[in-house]
Design an enzyme around this catalytic site. Structure first.
Site, short mmCIF file in Angstrom:
data_model
loop_
_atom_site.label_atom_id
_atom_site.label_comp_id
_atom_site.label_asym_id
_atom_site.label_seq_id
_atom_site.Cartn_x
_atom_site.Cartn_y
_atom_site.Cartn_z
N ARG A 99 50.99 44.14 35.50
CA ARG A 99 49.56 44.38 35.25
C ARG A 99 49.22 45.80 35.67
NH1 ARG A 99 44.77 43.33 38.72
NH2 ARG A 99 42.98 43.55 37.36
N HIS A 144 39.63 49.66 35.39
CA HIS A 144 39.80 49.44 36.83
C HIS A 144 39.16 50.62 37.58
CE1 HIS A 144 42.41 47.23 40.01
NE2 HIS A 144 41.65 48.08 40.67
N GLU A 189 37.12 43.25 38.65
CA GLU A 189 36.23 43.06 39.80
C GLU A 189 34.82 43.63 39.66
OE1 GLU A 189 38.21 44.28 43.39
OE2 GLU A 189 39.67 42.67 43.23
N ASN A 331 41.27 37.51 41.52
CA ASN A 331 41.79 38.43 42.54
C ASN A 331 41.33 37.87 43.87
OD1 ASN A 331 42.46 40.01 40.37
ND2 ASN A 331 41.31 41.81 41.04
N TYR A 333 42.10 37.73 48.32
CA TYR A 333 42.85 38.22 49.46
C TYR A 333 42.56 37.46 50.75
CZ TYR A 333 44.03 42.34 46.64
OH TYR A 333 44.52 43.17 45.68
N GLU A 402 45.53 39.29 41.31
CA GLU A 402 45.83 40.11 42.50
C GLU A 402 45.84 39.23 43.73
OE1 GLU A 402 43.37 43.54 43.37
OE2 GLU A 402 43.41 44.18 41.29
C1 GBH Z 1 41.31 44.99 45.15
O1 GBH Z 1 40.00 44.71 45.53
C2 GBH Z 1 41.31 46.10 44.13
O2 GBH Z 1 41.27 45.58 42.82
C3 GBH Z 1 42.49 47.03 44.28
O3 GBH Z 1 42.28 48.18 43.51
C4 GBH Z 1 42.71 47.35 45.74
O4 GBH Z 1 43.72 48.28 45.94
C5 GBH Z 1 43.04 46.06 46.44
O5 GBH Z 1 41.98 45.19 46.32
C6 GBH Z 1 43.28 46.22 47.93
O6 GBH Z 1 42.09 46.60 48.58
O7 GBH Z 1 34.40 45.82 53.87
O8 GBH Z 1 33.24 47.70 52.88
O9 GBH Z 1 35.57 47.94 53.55
C7 GBH Z 1 39.87 43.74 46.53
C8 GBH Z 1 38.41 43.53 46.86
C9 GBH Z 1 38.14 45.33 48.41
C10 GBH Z 1 36.80 43.37 48.53
C11 GBH Z 1 37.70 45.72 49.79
C12 GBH Z 1 36.37 43.75 49.90
C13 GBH Z 1 36.02 45.51 51.45
C14 GBH Z 1 34.99 46.58 51.45
N1 GBH Z 1 38.09 43.89 48.22
N2 GBH Z 1 36.39 45.17 50.07
S1 GBH Z 1 34.50 47.04 53.05
#
Ligand code: GBH
Length: 503
Positions: A99, A144, A189, A331, A333, A402
């Site tokens: 992807r 993206h 996202e 996606n 985490y 993801e």
């Molecule tokens: C993904 O987003 C992205 O699609 C990707 O590009 C990225 O590299 C990957 O995650 C790893 O981060 O609390 O203000 O610091 C994941 C979505 C991104 C949601 C980080 C929460 C925290 C923002 N997440 N975000 S903050």
């Protein structure tokens, strides 16, 4: 004698527990595995061969830099030049698909489709052909986050004209790559684009206009996505015969306690975080979730606005968006805890997305912590999320687009191995309980430019040496474990790769 029997019984019980824990589990027969990246995070070549400026080129070149280590994606992992090595890595891992995303301004330097940059098309043609030559299926994300700067100057995702701009761009990709690309993601996202980019400063364009801008964005993102889905459905599906969906970032929000209020807070938080985008597409009736309309509507009225700050969707728009995805790209985490506490009213600015949501989100310090502050390992949260998606949206076809873990670097990434195993184990529990999950994508194939965190947080299965001109890529322990999972289509928690194993 009795003692011996008791001892032996204990031994047996202990062993069967150990066996259950270390159970070797099979993935469904047609399950597919991949890995993911995004254009700005890996490509570099930021102004090569006629590429135009994106909002990330502009943000990373600002002074002072908003990026924690003042780095840029100017070169990143240099995949613009090293794509052959990237495909070699996919091959080494045995990936079924890869992807990746296309850089809008590499193809359309000014954002508009009147001027097409042939060098940009050539690059993605080479990449796609190299993948196909090696039996790796291209899974293409159209957007993206690297919006053309010219379009941002016109308001970007807050301008309703973006629906046309995005559709014209997507058409160029269908026309040029659709003969070979059969898996598509329209937008990666929406919440991160809208809330993080327009409602806060944690992503470009750092507009920081919460309570208003992220809701204008939300509607336009949904309409742009749906319009492109419709275009594919009506003009391309018959001849190109692919699938097209959207990737939504979903955090599982779990109530702090069993109280009604905390349950409600967690539900509100989920509806704001991803229901905002998933409900209009995947729910039975479409449209925004009622929690969203109610909360923002009431607050807006209290605050003296003549209309809700959430622009509502017309009946026609609801119908256009409803069902506009062949699958749900998830996606995910991590998990957060949510609760309600009226005494902290006013802890968020008014108006704001967080105030509208009126839930308080916290971490649990007992959960394993990644290098990224927002990321903790909570496999049961992943399981809950998958079950919730199944129940709420009538068991849609799901691809995990993801999922991954960050460290500060290093080849012996035992915590990443543990994270992947535990999350895949939870995924298998969800499959056993009837969830229609078709594939899984690790974020990320290799270390890359982690947005505001620069190169300080590493998500790669492959380590990238950003100080070497060759951007040398080396497999981590997690790469070897993932390779074995794919090769055997099973999860074997006892498998240990040999250190000197050559991929
Ligand atoms: C993904 O987003 C992205 O699609 C990707 O590009 C990225 O590299 C990957 O995650 C790893 O981060 O609390 O203000 O610091 C994941 C979505 C991104 C949601 C980080 C929460 C925290 C923002 N997440 N975000 S903050």
């Amino acid at each position: 004698m009795t003692r011996l029997v008791i001892f032996c019984t204990l031994l047996l019980v202990g062993q069967s527990l150990a066996i259950k824990k270390s159970r070797v589990r099979k993935f469904p027969d047609n399950f597919i595995f991949g890995a993911s990246t995004a254009a700005y995070q890996i490509e570099g070549g930021w102004n090569d061969d006629g590429k135009g400026l994106s909002i990330w080129d502009v943000a990373t070149h600002m002074e002072p830099s908003p990026i924690i280590d003042a780095s840029t994606g100017d070169v990143a992992a240099d995949s613009y030049h090293l794509y052959k090595r990237d495909v070699e890595m996919m091959k080494e891992l045995g990936l079924h698909f890869y992807r990746f995303s296309v850089s809008w301004t590499r193809i359309l330097p000014n954002g508009f489709s009147n001027q097409i940059n042939q060098a940009g098309l050539d690059y993605y043609n080479r990449l796609i052909d190299e993948m196909l030559k090696n039996n790796i299926m291209p899974f293409l994300t159209i957007y993206h986050w690297d919006l053309p700067h010219k379009l941002q100057q016109l308001g970007g995702w807050a301008n309703p004209n973006i629906v046309d701009w995005f559709t014209n761009y997507a058409k160029v990709l269908f026309d040029n790559f659709g003969d070979r690309v059969k898996m598509w993601i329209t937008i990666n996202e929406p919440k991160q684009i809208c809330y993080e980019g327009y409602g806060s400063t944690s992503k470009a364009p750092m507009l920081n206009y919460t309570g208003v801008a992220e809701y204008l964005c939300s509607k336009n993102v949904l309409l742009a996505h749906a319009n492109v889905y419709k275009l594919y459905d009506e003009k391309y599906r018959e001849t190109q015969n692919g699938s097209i969906g959207i990737s939504i970032s979903c955090t599982w929000m779990h109530p702090v306690s069993d109280s009604y209020d905390d349950h409600q807070a967690a539900l509100d938080a989920r509806q704001f975080d991803w229901g905002q985008y998933a409900h209009p597409i995947f729910s039975k009736d479409g449209d925004y979730p009622k929690e969203l309309k109610l909360n923002i509507g009431l607050k807006s009225a209290e605050q003296g606005y003549r209309k809700s700050r959430l622009p509502l969707l017309s009946t026609k728009e609801v119908a256009l968006i409803h069902g506009s995805s062949d699958f749900f790209g998830v996606n995910t985490y991590t998990t957060k805890l949510a609760y309600r506490d009226p005494s902290v009213d006013g802890m968020y600015p008014i108006p704001s997305y967080m105030d509208d949501m009126s839930a308080i989100l916290i971490k649990d310090d007992s959960w394993p912590q990644a290098q990224s502050t927002w990321l903790q390992e909570v496999p049961w949260g992943f399981y809950n999320l998958l079950i919730d998606i199944k129940r709420r949206y009538n068991n849609p076809k799901v691809y995990i687009t993801e999922n991954g873990w960050s460290t500060s670097g290093g080849l012996v990434d035992e915590d990443r191995v543990r994270y992947y195993r535990n999350y895949l184990n939870a995924l298998l529990d969800a499959v056993e309980n009837g969830c229609n999950i078709k594939g899984y994508t690790a974020w990320s194939l290799m270390d890359n430019f982690e947005w505001m965190r620069g190169y300080t947080e590493r998500f790669g299965l492959y380590e990238v040496d950003f100080s070497s001109p060759q951007r040398t890529r080396t497999p981590r322990m997690s790469a070897l474990v993932y390779k074995e999972i794919i090769r055997t289509n099973t999860l074997d928690p006892t498998y240990e790769p040999e250190n000197d194993i050559a991929l």
